[in-house]
Design an enzyme around this catalytic site. Sequence first.
Site, PDB file in Angstrom:
ATOM      1  N   GLU A 169     -14.362 -44.856-116.008  1.00 46.38           N
ATOM      2  CA  GLU A 169     -13.364 -45.720-116.660  1.00 46.38           C
ATOM      3  C   GLU A 169     -13.159 -47.020-115.884  1.00 46.38           C
ATOM      4  OE1 GLU A 169     -13.208 -42.556-115.815  1.00 46.38           O
ATOM      5  OE2 GLU A 169     -11.894 -41.387-117.114  1.00 46.38           O
ATOM      6  N   ALA A 229     -51.146 -13.407-106.181  1.00 46.26           N
ATOM      7  CA  ALA A 229     -52.265 -12.469-106.312  1.00 46.26           C
ATOM      8  C   ALA A 229     -52.068 -11.300-105.344  1.00 46.26           C
ATOM      9  CB  ALA A 229     -53.579 -13.196-106.010  1.00 46.26           C
ATOM     10  N   TRP A 272     -52.790 -22.527-106.363  1.00 40.58           N
ATOM     11  CA  TRP A 272     -51.698 -22.919-107.203  1.00 40.58           C
ATOM     12  C   TRP A 272     -51.848 -22.202-108.520  1.00 40.58           C
ATOM     13  CZ3 TRP A 272     -47.815 -25.179-104.910  1.00 40.58           C
ATOM     14  CH2 TRP A 272     -48.033 -26.016-103.814  1.00 40.58           C
TER      15      TRP A 272
END
Length: 330
Positions: free
Chosen positions: A46, A158, A165
Site C-alpha cells: 500500500e 539404483a 542423474w
Amino acid sequence: MVRAAGLALHGPAHGPNPRVGCVIVGPDGTMLGEGWHRGAGTPHAEPAALADAAARGHDVSGATAYVTLEPCAHTGRTGPCTDALSRAGVGAVVYAVEDPNPQAAGGAQVLRSRGIEARHVPVAQARDVNRRWLGAVALGRPWVIAKWAQTLDGRTAAADGTSFWITGDEARAHAHGVRAEVDAILVGTGTVAADDPELSARPAHVEAPHQPLRAVMGRRDTSGARVWRDGNAVAIDSHDPHEALRVLAARDVRTVVVEGGGTVTTAFLRAGLVDELHAYIAPALLGSGTAAVGDLGIATMGGALRGRDVTATALGVDTLVTAFLQRGPQ
Ligand SMILES: NC(=O)c1ccc[n+]([C@@H]2O[C@H](COP(=O)([O-])OP(=O)(O)OC[C@H]3O[C@@H](n4cnc5c(N)ncnc54)[C@H](OP(=O)(O)O)[C@@H]3O)[C@@H](O)[C@H]2O)c1
C-alpha cells in the site's frame, strides 16, 4: 484485483512475509499508482502504491485501493498500512484475503472506524499467490513440499545407491528454481553420506539467487560434508519430523522443501506433514533400487493419500507432477 495479484508475484516467494500487490484507482477509473511488497523490512504494497501515485503527481483522495491482502493495522518493521491509507485520504479499500496473522489482522475494522469503506472481495488469484504462506500461518508450522526425482517404476536410486542423474537438465533446472523460492531445504543424513550434495539454488539466468537454509536430519556425524561449508546450515539431531519443523520455525522458515531420501520423505508423509508433492518422473526403468516412498501404513486402496489441484508439466523428456495433499493425521 487481478492486476494487483500479478504485481504481488514480483515479490519474493521466500521469507517471513506474504506477497502483496496494490493498485489505486481514481473515481473515474484511472489507475493512479501501483506497488508490491519487495520482502521483509521493505515498504508494504500500500505505501509502495501511494508513493508511486505521488511520484506520478496524482492526488489519491477519494480513490479506491485494491489490495490482495487486508491492510495491516500493526507496527512491525514498517508502520501500519491503515495509517498510510487514511493519511493519504483514500476513500475505499477492497481486499481479497483476510489477514490470518493475529498480530497484523483487524485492518479492515480500523479503516471502517475512520470512515473508510473496507470491502472483502475474495479473488482466487490473490489467494493462490500466497497459498504456501497462508497454509503455513493456518497450520502454525512451515509449509512442507516433498520433492524427489524418480524413474517410471518409482525408484529414486539404483541398487548401488547412485541417483545421478535420474532426470535431465530441464527438470533439474526447474528444481533449482523451486529451491530459490523456499526458505529451507531438508535432507536426511543418508543423502548427505551418499551424495554429498551442495543443496544450493542454482536456477539458470538468475545472477544471485536467494539461498535457502540447508537442514540435515539424523544422528550420525556428517561433518566435512559440503552442506556445512558455511553458516547457512542447521543440523537436526532427531528422527522426529515435528521436531524438525519446530527447529526450522525457530529459524523463521515458512516453506521447506524436503528433498529426501526416501527414509526422511516417508517419515514426513507418515506424520501427515507434507502439504505439496513435486515428483519429477523420468522415462526410465530400474526394476530394483530405492523406492521413492516407503511404508506409509496404508493397507487398502481407500486409504491412499490422494493429491488435488494436480499439474503435469513436460520438462524435456521428463514430467513434473505436482499436487497438494489434504492434511493427514498429526
Ligand atoms: N532421486 C532423488 O530425488 C533422491 C533424493 C535424495 C536422495 N536420493 C538417494 O536416496 C538414497 C538415500 O536415501 P536414505 O533413505 O538412506 O536417506 P535419507 O532419508 O536422506 O537419510 C536417512 C537417514 O536419516 C536419518 N533419519 C532422519 N530421520 C529419520 C527417521 N524419521 N527415521 C529413520 N531415520 C531417520 C537416519 O540416519 P542417522 O543414523 O544419521 O540418524 C537415516 O539413516 C541415496 O542413494 C540418494 O542418492 C535420491
